[in-house]
Design a protein around this motif. Structure first.
Motif, mmCIF file in Angstrom:
data_model
loop_
_atom_site.group_PDB
_atom_site.id
_atom_site.type_symbol
_atom_site.label_atom_id
_atom_site.label_comp_id
_atom_site.label_asym_id
_atom_site.label_seq_id
_atom_site.Cartn_x
_atom_site.Cartn_y
_atom_site.Cartn_z
ATOM 1 N N MET A 58 0.832 -1.204 0.000
ATOM 2 C CA MET A 58 0.000 0.000 0.000
ATOM 3 C C MET A 58 0.868 1.255 0.000
ATOM 4 O O MET A 58 0.475 2.290 -0.555
ATOM 5 N N ASN A 59 2.041 1.179 0.634
ATOM 6 C CA ASN A 59 2.984 2.301 0.557
ATOM 7 C C ASN A 59 3.524 2.461 -0.856
ATOM 8 O O ASN A 59 3.704 3.574 -1.354
ATOM 9 N N LEU A 60 3.787 1.329 -1.503
ATOM 10 C CA LEU A 60 4.324 1.367 -2.865
ATOM 11 C C LEU A 60 3.382 2.114 -3.804
ATOM 12 O O LEU A 60 3.826 2.893 -4.659
ATOM 13 N N GLU A 741 0.889 6.647 6.927
ATOM 14 C CA GLU A 741 0.018 7.027 5.814
ATOM 15 C C GLU A 741 -0.470 5.799 5.054
ATOM 16 O O GLU A 741 -0.889 5.892 3.905
ATOM 17 N N ASN A 742 -0.428 4.659 5.713
ATOM 18 C CA ASN A 742 -0.848 3.410 5.073
ATOM 19 C C ASN A 742 -2.301 3.118 5.445
ATOM 20 O O ASN A 742 -2.636 3.004 6.624
ATOM 21 N N PRO A 743 -3.196 2.978 4.480
ATOM 22 C CA PRO A 743 -4.624 2.822 4.812
ATOM 23 C C PRO A 743 -4.939 1.536 5.574
ATOM 24 O O PRO A 743 -5.867 1.515 6.377
ATOM 25 N N PHE A 805 1.724 9.527 16.029
ATOM 26 C CA PHE A 805 0.574 10.125 15.365
ATOM 27 C C PHE A 805 0.638 11.661 15.444
ATOM 28 O O PHE A 805 1.685 12.238 15.629
ATOM 29 N N GLY A 806 -0.515 12.286 15.253
ATOM 30 C CA GLY A 806 -0.599 13.747 15.345
ATOM 31 C C GLY A 806 -0.134 14.471 14.106
ATOM 32 O O GLY A 806 0.390 15.583 14.190
ATOM 33 N N PRO A 813 -3.267 12.618 3.858
ATOM 34 C CA PRO A 813 -4.707 12.674 4.165
ATOM 35 C C PRO A 813 -5.202 11.488 4.993
ATOM 36 O O PRO A 813 -6.191 11.612 5.713
ATOM 37 N N VAL A 814 -4.551 10.344 4.911
ATOM 38 C CA VAL A 814 -5.003 9.172 5.670
ATOM 39 C C VAL A 814 -4.809 9.389 7.166
ATOM 40 O O VAL A 814 -5.679 9.070 7.979
#
Length: 850
Positions: A58-60, A741-743, A805-806, A813-814
């Motif tokens: 998903m990062n790729l 940032e990985n969904p 986080f934060g 955006p994720v």
């Protein structure tokens, strides 16, 4: 019309979602990655995968990935500023970076390199670039607390980079402020299986932590402790063992530690007038001798003796006397752990150590000490972090459970293949030089460096025992002249980590630090909060698209300990990078060449990677990264094991013998229970500070024996200024990862409540707070909104803030606006920094209210 046949293949590769580097098999169909599985042939993870690794593809295919160089058009920099990115060519990007470096060529110390990326080569390559350029400001470490104590301590008390319980043979394991083998640490997937096997065969696991997180849930017993009071607990356990129960390994203490070294009234060793060597009293013949006298028969570890005109007492006797003030009844008021509990776990630990017993493994008889205490990030991140940790290490030493079966082991301390590295003794017969597989040793914490008036912006010269000093930069940048500095850092080159959120504390001070720089450029996977301050952004290939000879710390400094094969893998592309993405090694080579430092750069790369003779990189040539990988592989493993071999086979394994697995019996050096050198460094530092007109309170930190000393948050609660202490803890699916940032990881965080802060259920209800309520979380430097998660598995005075986080970057955006950035809550000044290790205090007083 016929449909073309699907082109499918499975490629052995290496995960890069965190710094460990597990073996994987990647399924590729028509050039697209469609699945990732664990590689059963890789001894690191043995076919297992964590959620981070499974989610790697998903990062790729992140639609917000940086795929071309970018240039900033907005000259203003700040937390809310839009950089105004425009795409540029690689030539313009490198031209701009080289021009900025040429501008400071005559004063190279104005360059700051931040190279932390231990899951890939750029960690070492950027460091080599900075060193070849001539700057001392090369930061290898990212965290303001993690590793600050354990690495320097381990090098002089174990011989390696980190420590690790030998869960193959341990029957009793205490984890203090760490989730080893459950949710965190190097070689994670490997140790996870070993820990599960150990628990299944009956090993007792005791977790002592303010937060009963994942490790607490797997433990036989979770014991909540007030944050920052670990030293009081450890000293109390030492008192019970040494003074109440008389449990300690006397033969080990006499022969393998400085326990018999005679100490004078001034706290310093009594030394031989001729040789200046420390003296001991030999009870076998009633004579005083040097510590290494070949006739030494029975070194005394108790009593008082005349030694060349001075009265001296063995260091062990001083330790026993020192801990008498830490009776469990006294420490109960500090730690909140009942006195009866302290006595019980001390007794259980001491009895489990089975002092005097041996075990035969592969025909070799070894001491058998199947009990150990392990600690890590949670105990280090305190105002007096060094001394908060050291007594925990001493618990292992006094029962002889160091680098022997069942005890605490030192990671990557020694090896015989593919080349030889081993810890060595030095000053006063003590362990001085830790083992390093890569020729990149840490600065020594023993005997330490001589303090001097700073020339570094991070004033590292004033921290003679620390291994890295970057937490001081937000402090010194406020007024460099107060530190005797007449310049500032001007250019920063960095790896793709997110240093603004991960490497410091108080976010406003960090903002000021980054605003003080004239130019920033860095590699980036995505536009994170650090990248928002860059002037030039260079796209960084995914781990599925790039080459690395260093594929993760689990291979070379955080590898699994005990009876495990050595393994190595070479990362190679599973799919090709996008057209606008270049290999970072080739970019670094081009920059070095254009600066005229390519020869020195290659010399450092050859030294680091132990590349010799025909395999070494030669000046005057720009190498393609694939050729570098091939040279490195053949240099280490022979002509038949070049890059093509690794492309086909994925991983090479080499057997390790018992001496490599358990180095304690063969180690030709002593380990300390008494840190005599701290007194000398304190005296030297006091003189330098006086010359600078600075007044630091060194009276409590620079002492040979550890005292418990309260953190500022402890005092704030005692005064009633705040009522809770916030601490950080880790999630196995977020820890050390490029996963924010990985969904898929985001779904896990949402489902498990990872974005919420933990509050003790009773305390929260007394405040009128219910599960899921939105609350204010306020520290002395920051106030943020958070969602509450109520639990009984947290100390009542504690707030648990997990993960990393934060985020506020618009290009993420994720993860945008989810969770809390723990580090940004932390005050950053000398009152909140350990004067020995430079760790930033990670227990911060807070208020929580609706």
């Amino acid at each position: 019309m016929t449909q073309s046949k699907l082109q499918s293949k499975v490629v052995p590769a290496t995960c890069g979602m965190c710094y460990i580097g597990c073996g994987i098999k990647v399924q590729v169909e028509d050039g697209v990655v469609v699945n990732i599985e664990g590689n059963k042939d890789n001894p690191q993870n043995r076919g297992m995968m964590c959620a981070k690794g499974k989610a790697g593809m998903m990062n790729l295919y992140n639609p917000n990935r940086v795929k071309v160089p970018l240039k900033r058009t907005n000259p203003r920099k700040g937390l809310g500023e839009d950089p105004g990115w425009v795409e540029i060519s690689w030539q313009e990007a490198i031209d701009t970076i080289v021009a900025q470096l040429e501008r400071i060529r005559d004063d190279p110390k104005k360059l700051w390199i931040y190279c932390w990326e231990p899951g890939g080569d750029q960690h070492f390559w950027l460091k080599a670039l900075g060193s070849a350029f001539g700057t001392p400001h090369v930061n290898q470490a990212a965290s303001p607390s993690c590793g600050k104590v354990v690495h320097p301590v381990e090098y002089f008390s174990g011989g390696g980079f980190h420590q690790q319980p030998d869960v193959h043979y341990a029957n009793y394991c205490i984890l203090v402020g760490t989730q080893f083998g459950v949710a965190a640490r190097g070689a994670f997937n490997h140790n996870l299986l070993d820990m599960a096997d150990a628990r299944a065969r009956g090993m007792k696991l005791v977790v002592i932590d303010p937060v009963g997180a994942y490790a607490g849930s797997k433990a036989n017993e979770w014991i909540p402790i007030r944050p920052g009071t670990d030293a009081a607990l450890a000293n109390s356990m030492l008192h019970v063992l040494l003074n109440e129960l008389g449990i300690y390994d006397a033969p080990f203490l006499k022969s393998k530690t400085n326990a018999p070294y005679l100490v004078g009234a001034d706290g310093r060793y009594v030394r031989d007038a001729a040789s200046n060597k420390p003296l001991v009293y030999d009870a076998a013949d009633g004579k005083v001798k040097t510590h290494d006298d070949p006739s030494l028969g029975d070194p005394a570890i108790s009593g008082s003796f005349d030694a060349q005109g001075q009265q001296g007492r063995p260091a062990f006797e001083l330790l026993r006397d020192h801990v008498t003030k830490y009776a469990p009844e006294a420490t109960e008021k500090i730690t909140t752990i009942p006195a009866a509990t302290v006595r019980r776990i001390a007794r259980e630990f001491g009895e489990a150590a089975r002092i005097g017993e041996t075990i035969t493994i592969d025909g070799v008889e070894l001491p058998f000490r199947p009990a150990c205490v392990d600690w890590a990030k949670g105990t280090q991140g305190h105002k007096h972090g060094f001394h908060n940790c050291w007594p925990l290490k001493v618990l292992n030493i006094v029962v002889g459970a160091v680098n022997v079966p069942g005890g605490i082991l030192s990671t990557a301390a020694a090896g015989k293949h593919p080349h030889h590295w081993w810890p060595e003794g030095g000053t006063d017969g003590m362990l001085e030089d830790g083992g390093h597989m890569f020729h990149q040793p840490h600065p020594k914490a023993y005997p330490g460096r001589k303090p001097s008036i700073p020339k570094r912006m991070d004033v590292g010269e004033l921290f003679p025992l620390a291994t890295h000093y970057h937490p001081l930069l937000p402090v010194t940048v406020e007024n460099p002249s107060a530190w005797g500095l007449d310049y500032g850092l001007e250019v920063l080159l960095h790896s793709p980590a997110n240093f603004i959120l991960s490497s410091f504390g108080d976010i406003k001070k960090v903002e000021h630090l980054y605003q003080s720089l004239r130019f920033m450029a860095g590699f980036a996977v995505e536009i994170n909060e650090t990248t928002l301050f860059d002037d030039i952004v260079l796209p960084y290939p995914s781990y599925l698209e790039r080459y690395d000879f260093n594929t993760g710390s689990a291979q070379h400094n955080l590898n699994a300990c005990g009876q495990h094969d050595f393994h190595w893998q070479v990362r190679h592309p599973v799919v090709e990078p996008p057209p606008g993405v270049r290999y970072s090694q080739e970019v670094t080579i081009e920059i070095a060449d254009r600066l005229g430092i390519l020869g020195d750069f290659y010399r450092l790369i050859n030294h680091t990677y132990v590349m010799k003779d025909d395999y070494a990189l030669k000046p005057g040539k720009r190498y393609a990264v694939a050729e570098v990988m091939d040279r490195q592989a053949r240099s280490w493993f022979g002509e038949e094991h070049g890059l093509d071999w690794f492309r086909e086979n994925g991983v090479i394994t080499l057997s390790r013998d018992i001496e490599e697995a358990y180095i304690g019996p063969s180690l030709k050096a002593r380990v300390p229970i008494y840190l005599e050198h701290l007194s000398l460094k304190g005296e030297q530092l006091k003189a330098v500070l006086g010359e600078m007109g600075l007044d630091w309170d060194l009276s409590s930190d620079y002492k040979p024996l550890s005292e418990w000393m309260p953190c500022p948050s402890y005092g704030a609660l005692q005064k009633g200024e705040y009522d809770l202490i916030a601490v950080h803890f880790k999630f196995p699916f977020v820890y050390g990862a490029f996963g924010s940032e990985n969904p898929w990881i985001d779904e896990l965080c949402e489902a498990t409540g990872a974005y919420r802060i933990l509050l003790n259920e009773s305390v929260a209800k007394a405040k009128g707070i219910s599960d899921g309520d939105e609350v204010w979380l306020e520290s002395p430097v920051r106030k943020v909104r958070a969602l509450a998660k109520l639990t009984q598995c947290i100390h009542p005075e504690t707030v648990g803030v997990g993960g990393h986080f934060g985020h506020w970057s618009p290009a993420m955006p994720v993860s945008h606006g989810k969770g809390v950035s723990f580090n940004s809550l932390l005050p950053t000044d000398l009152d909140h920094i350990d004067l020995i290790s430079t760790a930033v205090d990670h227990c911060v007083e807070v208020k929580v209210y609706k």
